[in-house]
Design a protein around this motif. Structure first.
Motif, PDB file in Angstrom:
ATOM      1  N   ARG A 135     -12.453   3.909  -3.784  1.00  0.00           N
ATOM      2  CA  ARG A 135     -11.301   3.040  -4.022  1.00  0.00           C
ATOM      3  C   ARG A 135     -10.016   3.811  -4.278  1.00  0.00           C
ATOM      4  NH1 ARG A 135     -15.187   0.402  -7.331  1.00  0.00           N
ATOM      5  NH2 ARG A 135     -14.233   1.338  -9.183  1.00  0.00           N
ATOM      6  N   ALA A 136     -10.121   5.045  -4.759  1.00  0.00           N
ATOM      7  CA  ALA A 136      -8.930   5.800  -5.171  1.00  0.00           C
ATOM      8  C   ALA A 136      -7.895   5.965  -4.064  1.00  0.00           C
ATOM      9  CB  ALA A 136      -9.346   7.151  -5.735  1.00  0.00           C
ATOM     10  N   PRO A 137      -8.270   6.375  -2.834  1.00  0.00           N
ATOM     11  CA  PRO A 137      -7.231   6.522  -1.791  1.00  0.00           C
ATOM     12  C   PRO A 137      -6.556   5.200  -1.441  1.00  0.00           C
ATOM     13  CG  PRO A 137      -9.264   7.655  -1.167  1.00  0.00           C
ATOM     14  CD  PRO A 137      -9.590   6.803  -2.348  1.00  0.00           C
ATOM     15  N   PHE A 138      -7.322   4.109  -1.486  1.00  0.00           N
ATOM     16  CA  PHE A 138      -6.738   2.791  -1.191  1.00  0.00           C
ATOM     17  C   PHE A 138      -5.723   2.424  -2.264  1.00  0.00           C
ATOM     18  CE2 PHE A 138      -6.343  -1.728  -1.032  1.00  0.00           C
ATOM     19  CZ  PHE A 138      -6.518  -2.075   0.302  1.00  0.00           C
ATOM     20  N   ALA A 139      -6.113   2.589  -3.535  1.00  0.00           N
ATOM     21  CA  ALA A 139      -5.188   2.261  -4.619  1.00  0.00           C
ATOM     22  C   ALA A 139      -3.935   3.127  -4.548  1.00  0.00           C
ATOM     23  CB  ALA A 139      -5.892   2.442  -5.972  1.00  0.00           C
ATOM     24  N   ALA A 140      -4.107   4.394  -4.180  1.00  0.00           N
ATOM     25  CA  ALA A 140      -2.951   5.295  -4.077  1.00  0.00           C
ATOM     26  C   ALA A 140      -2.004   4.850  -2.964  1.00  0.00           C
ATOM     27  CB  ALA A 140      -3.426   6.724  -3.825  1.00  0.00           C
ATOM     28  N   ALA A 141      -2.563   4.439  -1.828  1.00  0.00           N
ATOM     29  CA  ALA A 141      -1.722   3.978  -0.715  1.00  0.00           C
ATOM     30  C   ALA A 141      -0.972   2.706  -1.096  1.00  0.00           C
ATOM     31  CB  ALA A 141      -2.585   3.740   0.520  1.00  0.00           C
ATOM     32  N   VAL A 142      -1.654   1.800  -1.787  1.00  0.00           N
ATOM     33  CA  VAL A 142      -1.001   0.557  -2.219  1.00  0.00           C
ATOM     34  C   VAL A 142       0.094   0.867  -3.239  1.00  0.00           C
ATOM     35  CG1 VAL A 142      -1.340  -1.641  -3.414  1.00  0.00           C
ATOM     36  CG2 VAL A 142      -3.023  -0.861  -1.731  1.00  0.00           C
ATOM     37  N   ARG A 143      -0.204   1.766  -4.162  1.00  0.00           N
ATOM     38  CA  ARG A 143       0.783   2.138  -5.179  1.00  0.00           C
ATOM     39  C   ARG A 143       2.053   2.696  -4.512  1.00  0.00           C
ATOM     40  NH1 ARG A 143      -2.472   5.055  -7.674  1.00  0.00           N
ATOM     41  NH2 ARG A 143      -3.331   3.397  -8.962  1.00  0.00           N
ATOM     42  N   ASP A 144       1.860   3.555  -3.502  1.00  0.00           N
ATOM     43  CA  ASP A 144       3.009   4.121  -2.791  1.00  0.00           C
ATOM     44  C   ASP A 144       3.771   3.045  -2.028  1.00  0.00           C
ATOM     45  OD1 ASP A 144       2.294   6.588  -3.756  1.00  0.00           O
ATOM     46  OD2 ASP A 144       1.381   7.289  -1.890  1.00  0.00           O
ATOM     47  N   GLY A 145       3.027   2.084  -1.453  1.00  0.00           N
ATOM     48  CA  GLY A 145       3.681   1.006  -0.707  1.00  0.00           C
ATOM     49  C   GLY A 145       4.488   0.085  -1.604  1.00  0.00           C
ATOM     50  N   VAL A 146       3.961  -0.186  -2.800  1.00  0.00           N
ATOM     51  CA  VAL A 146       4.700  -1.011  -3.759  1.00  0.00           C
ATOM     52  C   VAL A 146       5.972  -0.288  -4.197  1.00  0.00           C
ATOM     53  CG1 VAL A 146       4.645  -2.016  -6.076  1.00  0.00           C
ATOM     54  CG2 VAL A 146       2.648  -2.237  -4.569  1.00  0.00           C
ATOM     55  N   ALA A 147       5.854   1.015  -4.474  1.00  0.00           N
ATOM     56  CA  ALA A 147       7.015   1.800  -4.900  1.00  0.00           C
ATOM     57  C   ALA A 147       8.073   1.869  -3.813  1.00  0.00           C
ATOM     58  CB  ALA A 147       6.572   3.211  -5.294  1.00  0.00           C
ATOM     59  N   ALA A 148       7.630   1.895  -2.552  1.00  0.00           N
ATOM     60  CA  ALA A 148       8.572   1.977  -1.431  1.00  0.00           C
ATOM     61  C   ALA A 148       9.134   0.621  -1.042  1.00  0.00           C
ATOM     62  CB  ALA A 148       7.878   2.619  -0.223  1.00  0.00           C
ATOM     63  N   GLY A 149       8.601  -0.446  -1.619  1.00  0.00           N
ATOM     64  CA  GLY A 149       9.097  -1.779  -1.315  1.00  0.00           C
ATOM     65  C   GLY A 149       8.533  -2.389  -0.056  1.00  0.00           C
ATOM     66  N   VAL A 150       7.505  -1.775   0.552  1.00  0.00           N
ATOM     67  CA  VAL A 150       6.915  -2.345   1.773  1.00  0.00           C
ATOM     68  C   VAL A 150       5.760  -3.291   1.451  1.00  0.00           C
ATOM     69  CG1 VAL A 150       7.611  -0.453   3.262  1.00  0.00           C
ATOM     70  CG2 VAL A 150       5.407  -0.333   2.081  1.00  0.00           C
ATOM     71  N   PHE A 151       5.217  -3.211   0.228  1.00  0.00           N
ATOM     72  CA  PHE A 151       4.197  -4.148  -0.231  1.00  0.00           C
ATOM     73  C   PHE A 151       4.782  -4.966  -1.371  1.00  0.00           C
ATOM     74  CE2 PHE A 151       0.753  -0.762   0.876  1.00  0.00           C
ATOM     75  CZ  PHE A 151       0.915  -1.041   2.231  1.00  0.00           C
ATOM     76  N   THR A 160     -25.039   5.489 -12.440  1.00  0.00           N
ATOM     77  CA  THR A 160     -23.896   6.329 -12.823  1.00  0.00           C
ATOM     78  C   THR A 160     -23.301   7.015 -11.600  1.00  0.00           C
ATOM     79  OG1 THR A 160     -24.836   6.715 -15.017  1.00  0.00           O
ATOM     80  CG2 THR A 160     -23.174   8.280 -14.253  1.00  0.00           C
ATOM     81  N   ALA A 161     -24.178   7.534 -10.736  1.00  0.00           N
ATOM     82  CA  ALA A 161     -23.703   8.185  -9.512  1.00  0.00           C
ATOM     83  C   ALA A 161     -22.984   7.191  -8.608  1.00  0.00           C
ATOM     84  CB  ALA A 161     -24.879   8.817  -8.771  1.00  0.00           C
ATOM     85  N   LEU A 162     -23.523   5.986  -8.491  1.00  0.00           N
ATOM     86  CA  LEU A 162     -22.915   4.962  -7.639  1.00  0.00           C
ATOM     87  C   LEU A 162     -21.540   4.558  -8.164  1.00  0.00           C
ATOM     88  CD1 LEU A 162     -23.295   3.057  -5.205  1.00  0.00           C
ATOM     89  CD2 LEU A 162     -24.301   1.401  -6.790  1.00  0.00           C
ATOM     90  N   THR A 163     -21.423   4.402  -9.481  1.00  0.00           N
ATOM     91  CA  THR A 163     -20.139   4.037 -10.080  1.00  0.00           C
ATOM     92  C   THR A 163     -19.071   5.083  -9.762  1.00  0.00           C
ATOM     93  OG1 THR A 163     -21.229   2.853 -11.881  1.00  0.00           O
ATOM     94  CG2 THR A 163     -18.955   3.554 -12.249  1.00  0.00           C
ATOM     95  N   GLY A 164     -19.451   6.350  -9.867  1.00  0.00           N
ATOM     96  CA  GLY A 164     -18.505   7.422  -9.561  1.00  0.00           C
ATOM     97  C   GLY A 164     -18.108   7.452  -8.103  1.00  0.00           C
ATOM     98  N   LEU A 165     -19.077   7.213  -7.212  1.00  0.00           N
ATOM     99  CA  LEU A 165     -18.784   7.209  -5.777  1.00  0.00           C
ATOM    100  C   LEU A 165     -17.902   6.023  -5.392  1.00  0.00           C
ATOM    101  CD1 LEU A 165     -22.293   8.258  -4.465  1.00  0.00           C
ATOM    102  CD2 LEU A 165     -20.185   9.564  -4.195  1.00  0.00           C
ATOM    103  N   TYR A 166     -18.165   4.864  -5.985  1.00  0.00           N
ATOM    104  CA  TYR A 166     -17.313   3.699  -5.732  1.00  0.00           C
ATOM    105  C   TYR A 166     -15.865   3.992  -6.154  1.00  0.00           C
ATOM    106  CZ  TYR A 166     -21.016   0.280  -4.656  1.00  0.00           C
ATOM    107  OH  TYR A 166     -22.030  -0.441  -4.075  1.00  0.00           O
ATOM    108  N   ALA A 167     -15.713   4.628  -7.310  1.00  0.00           N
ATOM    109  CA  ALA A 167     -14.363   4.950  -7.789  1.00  0.00           C
ATOM    110  C   ALA A 167     -13.661   5.894  -6.818  1.00  0.00           C
ATOM    111  CB  ALA A 167     -14.446   5.567  -9.190  1.00  0.00           C
ATOM    112  N   ARG A 168     -14.408   6.863  -6.281  1.00  0.00           N
ATOM    113  CA  ARG A 168     -13.824   7.788  -5.303  1.00  0.00           C
ATOM    114  C   ARG A 168     -13.410   7.051  -4.030  1.00  0.00           C
ATOM    115  NH1 ARG A 168     -17.072  12.673  -3.428  1.00  0.00           N
ATOM    116  NH2 ARG A 168     -15.199  12.767  -2.152  1.00  0.00           N
TER     117      ARG A 168
END
Length: 227
Positions: A130-146, A120-128
């Motif tokens: 991945r979160a900044p990476f997913a956020a950066a990709v989401r912003d890049g898609v919205a900006a049209g650079v990805f 359970t602890a590992l699952t939560g840490l993995y999610a933490r």
């Protein structure tokens, strides 16, 4: 010293000693000595050794996230491609601190398959992670650079790729250098997120091979002798 201060000192000591001696090799008395604390205080903050291990890795991850965020703010690397490139570096063992953190992760991952609490602890840490990476990709898609992609799926793929490369590097695989792993990861992450250019990695020194963790070996333990 406040309760929060004592907890932080215990976690700092646990991070160092678990990385040095392994989870099974570290003694609570040794952690207490390094933290200038007591085993009673360790038990006050952490009911079990399992809780201590999970908290130590969370503590180490918090420190690394803070360090990376402060560095990005200092040098102004805030565009989505720069953020993704910096996160690729964050997931690779480029420094002695990174190697120590990977040692902690290996302790947690090896035990999570047999412990529901650690899983359970590992699952939560993995999610933490991945979160900044997913956020950066989401912003890049919205900006049209990805390109059009699923940010969560891209983060999962990047996590798997970089985790595998990191294990090979930490195992001192002679067929893989750190710069080669960084370049390979950069190419495939760029493909996953639909980025047409090379990821803009920061101009930083990248070692040829994984650096030593800089941890002094534990002194030999004395065996009890009969009088």
């Amino acid at each position: 010293m406040t309760s929060s201060d004592s907890r932080t000192r215990i976690l700092d000591a646990a991070v160092e000693l678990i990385a040095r001696d392994g989870y099974d090799g570290v003694r609570l008395a040794e952690i207490a000595r390094h933290a200038r604390s007591s085993t009673a205080l360790i038990h006050y903050h952490f009911a079990t050794r399992t809780q201590l291990l999970a908290a130590a890795i969370t503590h180490s991850l918090d420190r690394e996230h803070t360090r990376v965020a402060d560095l990005a703010d200092d040098v102004g690397r805030t565009s989505p491609p720069e953020r993704v490139a910096d996160l690729v570096d964050f997931w690779l063992p480029l420094t002695a601190d990174d190697v120590r953190e990977w040692m902690l992760w290996s302790e947690l991952e090896g035990r999570a398959v047999r412990s529901t609490d650690l899983a359970t602890a590992l699952t939560g840490l993995y999610a933490r992670m991945r979160a900044p990476f997913a956020a950066a990709v989401r912003d890049g898609v919205a900006a049209g650079v990805f390109g059009s992609c699923d940010p969560e799926e891209a983060a999962t793929a990047a996590h798997a790729l970089l985790g595998g490369l990191a294990v090979r590097l930490l195992a001192r695989d002679p067929g893989l250098t750190v710069p080669a792993a960084r370049e390979l990861a950069g190419r495939h992450v760029a493909l996953a997120i639909g980025y047409a250019d090379r990821l803009p990695f920061a101009d930083r020194e990248v070692p040829e091979y994984v650096p030593d963790a800089g941890i002094e070996p534990a002194p030999p333990r004395r065996r009890a002798t009969r009088a």
